[in-house]
Design a protein around this motif. Structure first.
Motif, PDB file in Angstrom:
ATOM      1  N   UNK A   6       0.803  -1.227   0.000  1.00  0.00           N
ATOM      2  CA  UNK A   6       0.000   0.000   0.000  1.00  0.00           C
ATOM      3  C   UNK A   6       0.843   1.288   0.000  1.00  0.00           C
ATOM      4  N   UNK A   7       2.061   1.238   0.572  1.00  0.00           N
ATOM      5  CA  UNK A   7       2.920   2.419   0.601  1.00  0.00           C
ATOM      6  C   UNK A   7       4.126   2.164  -0.284  1.00  0.00           C
ATOM      7  N   UNK A   8       4.487   3.160  -1.045  1.00  0.00           N
ATOM      8  CA  UNK A   8       5.614   2.986  -1.946  1.00  0.00           C
ATOM      9  C   UNK A   8       6.365   4.310  -2.081  1.00  0.00           C
ATOM     10  N   UNK A   9       7.644   4.297  -1.842  1.00  0.00           N
ATOM     11  CA  UNK A   9       8.498   5.459  -2.054  1.00  0.00           C
ATOM     12  C   UNK A   9       9.417   5.119  -3.213  1.00  0.00           C
ATOM     13  N   UNK A  10       9.418   5.980  -4.228  1.00  0.00           N
ATOM     14  CA  UNK A  10      10.185   5.676  -5.437  1.00  0.00           C
ATOM     15  C   UNK A  10      11.529   6.399  -5.432  1.00  0.00           C
ATOM     16  N   UNK A  11      12.624   5.654  -5.528  1.00  0.00           N
ATOM     17  CA  UNK A  11      13.964   6.212  -5.695  1.00  0.00           C
ATOM     18  C   UNK A  11      14.364   5.966  -7.152  1.00  0.00           C
ATOM     19  N   UNK A  15      13.843  -3.044  -8.805  1.00  0.00           N
ATOM     20  CA  UNK A  15      14.235  -4.281  -9.472  1.00  0.00           C
ATOM     21  C   UNK A  15      15.699  -4.187  -9.898  1.00  0.00           C
ATOM     22  N   UNK A  16      16.155  -2.959 -10.228  1.00  0.00           N
ATOM     23  CA  UNK A  16      17.513  -2.777 -10.708  1.00  0.00           C
ATOM     24  C   UNK A  16      18.503  -2.398  -9.614  1.00  0.00           C
ATOM     25  N   UNK A  17      18.037  -1.829  -8.512  1.00  0.00           N
ATOM     26  CA  UNK A  17      18.957  -1.311  -7.506  1.00  0.00           C
ATOM     27  C   UNK A  17      18.726  -1.975  -6.161  1.00  0.00           C
ATOM     28  N   UNK A  18      19.662  -2.827  -5.769  1.00  0.00           N
ATOM     29  CA  UNK A  18      19.549  -3.535  -4.493  1.00  0.00           C
ATOM     30  C   UNK A  18      19.498  -2.560  -3.328  1.00  0.00           C
ATOM     31  N   UNK A  19      20.221  -1.456  -3.436  1.00  0.00           N
ATOM     32  CA  UNK A  19      20.217  -0.456  -2.368  1.00  0.00           C
ATOM     33  C   UNK A  19      18.804   0.056  -2.113  1.00  0.00           C
ATOM     34  N   UNK A  20      18.031   0.259  -3.181  1.00  0.00           N
ATOM     35  CA  UNK A  20      16.659   0.742  -3.010  1.00  0.00           C
ATOM     36  C   UNK A  20      15.763  -0.312  -2.365  1.00  0.00           C
ATOM     37  N   UNK A  21      16.007  -1.578  -2.647  1.00  0.00           N
ATOM     38  CA  UNK A  21      15.241  -2.648  -1.997  1.00  0.00           C
ATOM     39  C   UNK A  21      15.456  -2.581  -0.485  1.00  0.00           C
ATOM     40  N   UNK A  22      16.708  -2.420  -0.072  1.00  0.00           N
ATOM     41  CA  UNK A  22      17.026  -2.322   1.350  1.00  0.00           C
ATOM     42  C   UNK A  22      16.356  -1.096   1.964  1.00  0.00           C
ATOM     43  N   UNK A  23      16.425   0.047   1.271  1.00  0.00           N
ATOM     44  CA  UNK A  23      15.795   1.272   1.778  1.00  0.00           C
ATOM     45  C   UNK A  23      14.283   1.075   1.912  1.00  0.00           C
ATOM     46  N   UNK A  24      13.665   0.471   0.918  1.00  0.00           N
ATOM     47  CA  UNK A  24      12.216   0.226   0.992  1.00  0.00           C
ATOM     48  C   UNK A  24      11.859  -0.663   2.180  1.00  0.00           C
ATOM     49  N   UNK A  25      12.667  -1.687   2.401  1.00  0.00           N
ATOM     50  CA  UNK A  25      12.406  -2.585   3.539  1.00  0.00           C
ATOM     51  C   UNK A  25      12.577  -1.852   4.868  1.00  0.00           C
ATOM     52  N   UNK A  26      13.594  -0.999   4.968  1.00  0.00           N
ATOM     53  CA  UNK A  26      13.803  -0.217   6.189  1.00  0.00           C
ATOM     54  C   UNK A  26      12.669   0.784   6.411  1.00  0.00           C
ATOM     55  N   UNK A  27      12.235   1.438   5.331  1.00  0.00           N
ATOM     56  CA  UNK A  27      11.102   2.367   5.449  1.00  0.00           C
ATOM     57  C   UNK A  27       9.835   1.637   5.886  1.00  0.00           C
ATOM     58  N   UNK A  31       7.648   2.301   9.202  1.00  0.00           N
ATOM     59  CA  UNK A  31       6.209   2.605   9.174  1.00  0.00           C
ATOM     60  C   UNK A  31       5.405   1.593   9.988  1.00  0.00           C
ATOM     61  N   UNK A  32       5.899   0.357  10.051  1.00  0.00           N
ATOM     62  CA  UNK A  32       5.181  -0.693  10.787  1.00  0.00           C
ATOM     63  C   UNK A  32       5.358  -0.573  12.297  1.00  0.00           C
ATOM     64  N   UNK A  33       6.336   0.216  12.746  1.00  0.00           N
ATOM     65  CA  UNK A  33       6.486   0.453  14.173  1.00  0.00           C
ATOM     66  C   UNK A  33       7.756  -0.124  14.766  1.00  0.00           C
ATOM     67  N   UNK A  34       7.934   0.141  16.062  1.00  0.00           N
ATOM     68  CA  UNK A  34       9.149  -0.239  16.782  1.00  0.00           C
ATOM     69  C   UNK A  34       9.407  -1.736  16.763  1.00  0.00           C
ATOM     70  N   UNK A  36       8.656  -3.901  14.469  1.00  0.00           N
ATOM     71  CA  UNK A  36       9.164  -4.284  13.149  1.00  0.00           C
ATOM     72  C   UNK A  36      10.627  -3.872  12.987  1.00  0.00           C
ATOM     73  N   UNK A  37      10.977  -2.702  13.519  1.00  0.00           N
ATOM     74  CA  UNK A  37      12.366  -2.243  13.446  1.00  0.00           C
ATOM     75  C   UNK A  37      13.265  -3.182  14.243  1.00  0.00           C
ATOM     76  N   UNK A  38      12.826  -3.544  15.460  1.00  0.00           N
ATOM     77  CA  UNK A  38      13.627  -4.415  16.324  1.00  0.00           C
ATOM     78  C   UNK A  38      13.767  -5.826  15.769  1.00  0.00           C
ATOM     79  N   UNK A  39      12.775  -6.288  15.019  1.00  0.00           N
ATOM     80  CA  UNK A  39      12.838  -7.640  14.464  1.00  0.00           C
ATOM     81  C   UNK A  39      13.323  -7.658  13.005  1.00  0.00           C
ATOM     82  N   UNK A  40      13.848  -6.534  12.549  1.00  0.00           N
ATOM     83  CA  UNK A  40      14.349  -6.463  11.175  1.00  0.00           C
ATOM     84  C   UNK A  40      15.410  -7.545  10.987  1.00  0.00           C
TER      85      UNK A  40
END
Length: 178
Positions: A6-11, A15-27, A31-34, A36-40
């Motif tokens: 439902x949420x998407x931030x475009x860099x 598909x082409x940039x692994x760094x963006x996949x990591x950033x999307x997962x961190x974002x 957004x999912x809360x503390x 989710x951050x602790x269980x990353x």
């Protein structure tokens, strides 16, 4: 939509940039809360290592692109040397100075050792400002040039004759505006 979230931030395309996949997962974890951050699934040092690797590869890619551009310009200049262009001195050493040729968007070191047969060079240092007094040997249209930062000179631009292939600049004289 392509990621089916439902949420998407475009860099760039993730598909082409692994760094963006990591950033999307961190974002998403943020957004999912503390919890989710602790269980990353990745540790902070692992994320840092991934980021460092991605940045190194991006820098290497940029360097390869810049070198390729320089080689193609050199090949062009081999067939079409630039006989006269405005050069602006960017830095001054004892036996070299760096010249920026705005018409080509390129800078190159001018080696005075390559001009020993036509120019006498006398480096100097005044109040921590380095300069070189150039005196032309023999006849010609000019006698002296004082080389310091931002001096305008007339240069010719060619393909380097010896490997590695590169752009080379030759001093032709003071800038006359022609």
């Amino acid at each position: 939509f392509a990621l089916n979230i439902p949420y998407y931030t475009h860099f760039t395309s993730p598909i082409r940039r692994y760094a963006d996949v990591i950033v999307h997962r961190l974002l998403q974890a943020s957004l999912d809360g503390q919890a989710a951050v602790e269980s990353f699934p990745l540790e902070q040092h692992t994320i840092q290592s991934i980021c460092d690797h991605c940045n190194e590869k991006k820098a290497a890619s940029k360097a390869a692109q810049d070198r390729g551009d320089r080689v193609f310009l050199a090949i062009y200049l081999k067939r079409n040397p630039l006989r006269s262009a405005l050069g602006v001195v960017l830095s001054v050493g004892e036996k070299t100075f760096t010249v920026y040729v705005s018409s080509l968007g390129v800078s190159a070191k001018l080696f005075l050792d390559e001009h020993n047969d036509t120019i006498k060079a006398e480096p100097y240092l005044i109040r921590n400002q380095r300069g070189i007094k150039l005196t032309r040997k023999g006849g010609g249209s000019w006698r002296e040039i004082d080389i310091k930062v931002f001096t305008k000179i007339q240069v010719s631009v060619h393909c380097r004759e010896k490997p590695p292939i590169d752009v080379t600049v030759k001093l032709e004289g003071p800038w006359t505006g022609e």
